[in-house]
Design a protein around this motif. Sequence first.
Motif, PDB file in Angstrom:
ATOM      1  N   VAL A   1       0.846  -1.204   0.000  1.00 37.86           N
ATOM      2  CA  VAL A   1       0.000   0.000   0.000  1.00 37.86           C
ATOM      3  C   VAL A   1       0.879   1.250   0.000  1.00 37.86           C
ATOM      4  CG1 VAL A   1      -1.730   1.325   1.297  1.00 37.86           C
ATOM      5  CG2 VAL A   1      -1.940  -1.166   1.123  1.00 37.86           C
TER       6      VAL A   1
ATOM      7  N   SER B   1       0.989   1.483  -4.068  1.00 41.93           N
ATOM      8  CA  SER B   1      -0.335   2.060  -4.340  1.00 41.93           C
ATOM      9  C   SER B   1      -0.405   3.541  -3.991  1.00 41.93           C
ATOM     10  CB  SER B   1      -1.411   1.287  -3.561  1.00 41.93           C
ATOM     11  OG  SER B   1      -1.367  -0.077  -3.880  1.00 41.93           O
TER      12      SER B   1
ATOM     13  N   THR C   1      -0.232   6.706  -6.906  1.00 40.24           N
ATOM     14  CA  THR C   1      -1.395   7.591  -7.038  1.00 40.24           C
ATOM     15  C   THR C   1      -1.067   9.011  -6.598  1.00 40.24           C
ATOM     16  OG1 THR C   1      -2.171   6.673  -4.942  1.00 40.24           O
ATOM     17  CG2 THR C   1      -3.201   5.848  -6.914  1.00 40.24           C
TER      18      THR C   1
ATOM     19  N   ARG D   1      -5.782   3.831  -5.823  1.00 38.58           N
ATOM     20  CA  ARG D   1      -4.840   3.178  -4.916  1.00 38.58           C
ATOM     21  C   ARG D   1      -5.424   1.887  -4.342  1.00 38.58           C
ATOM     22  NH1 ARG D   1      -4.524   7.044   0.398  1.00 38.58           N
ATOM     23  NH2 ARG D   1      -5.106   5.543   1.978  1.00 38.58           N
ATOM     24  N   ASN D   2      -6.716   1.872  -4.061  1.00 33.92           N
ATOM     25  CA  ASN D   2      -7.305   0.660  -3.491  1.00 33.92           C
ATOM     26  C   ASN D   2      -7.522  -0.425  -4.534  1.00 33.92           C
ATOM     27  OD1 ASN D   2      -7.339   1.477  -0.760  1.00 33.92           O
ATOM     28  ND2 ASN D   2      -9.005   2.873  -1.235  1.00 33.92           N
TER      29      ASN D   2
ATOM     30  N   MET E   1      -5.300  -0.797  -6.992  1.00 35.24           N
ATOM     31  CA  MET E   1      -3.934  -1.304  -7.155  1.00 35.24           C
ATOM     32  C   MET E   1      -3.605  -2.362  -6.095  1.00 35.24           C
ATOM     33  SD  MET E   1      -1.671   2.078  -8.093  1.00 35.24           S
ATOM     34  CE  MET E   1      -1.617   2.712  -9.771  1.00 35.24           C
ATOM     35  N   THR E   2      -4.057  -2.110  -4.878  1.00 36.62           N
ATOM     36  CA  THR E   2      -3.844  -3.091  -3.813  1.00 36.62           C
ATOM     37  C   THR E   2      -4.783  -4.277  -4.000  1.00 36.62           C
ATOM     38  OG1 THR E   2      -3.227  -1.299  -2.312  1.00 36.62           O
ATOM     39  CG2 THR E   2      -3.754  -3.412  -1.306  1.00 36.62           C
TER      40      THR E   2
END
Length: 425
Positions: A153, A157, A161, A268-269, A271-272
């Motif tokens: 994260v 991520s 971002t 970002r979420n 990507m995780t």
Amino acid sequence: MSDGNIDLKAEARARAYSMPLEDINPTDIELWRTETMWPYFERLRNEDPVHLHPAEHHEDGAFWSVTKYNDIMAVDTNHEAFSSEPAITIFDPKEDFTLPMFIAMDPPKHDVQRKTVSPIVSPHNLQILEPLIRERIQNTLDNLPINEPFDWVDRVSIELTTQMLATLFDFPWEDRRKLTRWSDVATAGPESGLFSSEDPEIVEAEQKMELFECVDYFSRLWAERVAQPPKGDLISMLAHGEATKDMDRMEYLGNLILLIVGGNDTTRNSMTGSVLALNQNPDQYAKLREHPELVPSMVSETIRWQTPLAHMRRTATRDVELGGKTIKKGDKVIMWYASGNRDEEVIENPNDYIIDRERPRQHLSFGFGIHRCVGNRLAELQLKILWEEILVRFPTIKVVEEPKRVPSAFVKGYESMTVIIPSKN
């Protein structure tokens, strides 16, 4: 990863189907922190898809839960009956801290403000941005440790971002992590651990203080852009746009928060979530390695499976029928995108993660109608390039423990997720 949460999910299922229907509360933070909300949504979809929750379920009063795909679509595409004003979250704006933003506006003001910033994500501009996005992703991945645990994260991520946001705003590079902080603070509740206390009054005071710091910082950038000829960054677009150049401080802050959260949390979420989903479905990970041409389809499936923003709110402008219920003028209506994306009547095997679905872009994660996510193509592009570059570098990325999830029924995301990238040999 531990299998300990299998018991948790079995317990949640038993509880979801044994409690009275009226006691189900999908805004319960604990359900999202433990990812145990699914059976509750399943039951609502099956037994009462347009469900009125009593006032005691939420500090801001009663609300309707809309949980099926087609009902959500009906609400999202009818902005005349279901208004975005005064807010797109369950919470009503505080009288002393109202943040107007175009996502929480109706036409015509919504349309002209959105049109002011939309050129930044035009197909032409995305084409210009693509080499820069790829170069930054390559640099980030090339600097990751091999055979050592690290937080995906934070290292990937958030970093990617935040770099993208700094570019879109033409924001001072060395201060870019401020954008992450402001995004987190803007959507956080007392349970988040981001503040000095869980006392709601202290949280509210600290939240205001940090968001005022945000608008003060951006006001300095605004002043710089006003003094310059129009440029292609978001602040310059707002500062020179006919519909936005006369915004007051709170409306500027509101639109900043919208753009920061919209450009940060969702991408970002996902990507995780993509790394987690592929770990939980090793057959799909193997399929992706064998068929890298499936990356765009995998990206769409991830965005459906993750649903980075769990819900959006509308407010009824008149009495309206939906799903056999009468929603009264002034009622709050919550569109649970996360539930609609798992609706078995519309999406085949919706709880499964399938990277080569026939219609992978059939999902609700970006919304529909006039408020459809303005940056959806940019989010897809970032994820696509990330996975193109991962596949040529790393045989696999292993999630080594259960991720820590954001305690929120709005942002469906991750605080941290420990991974290891094994060496190739």
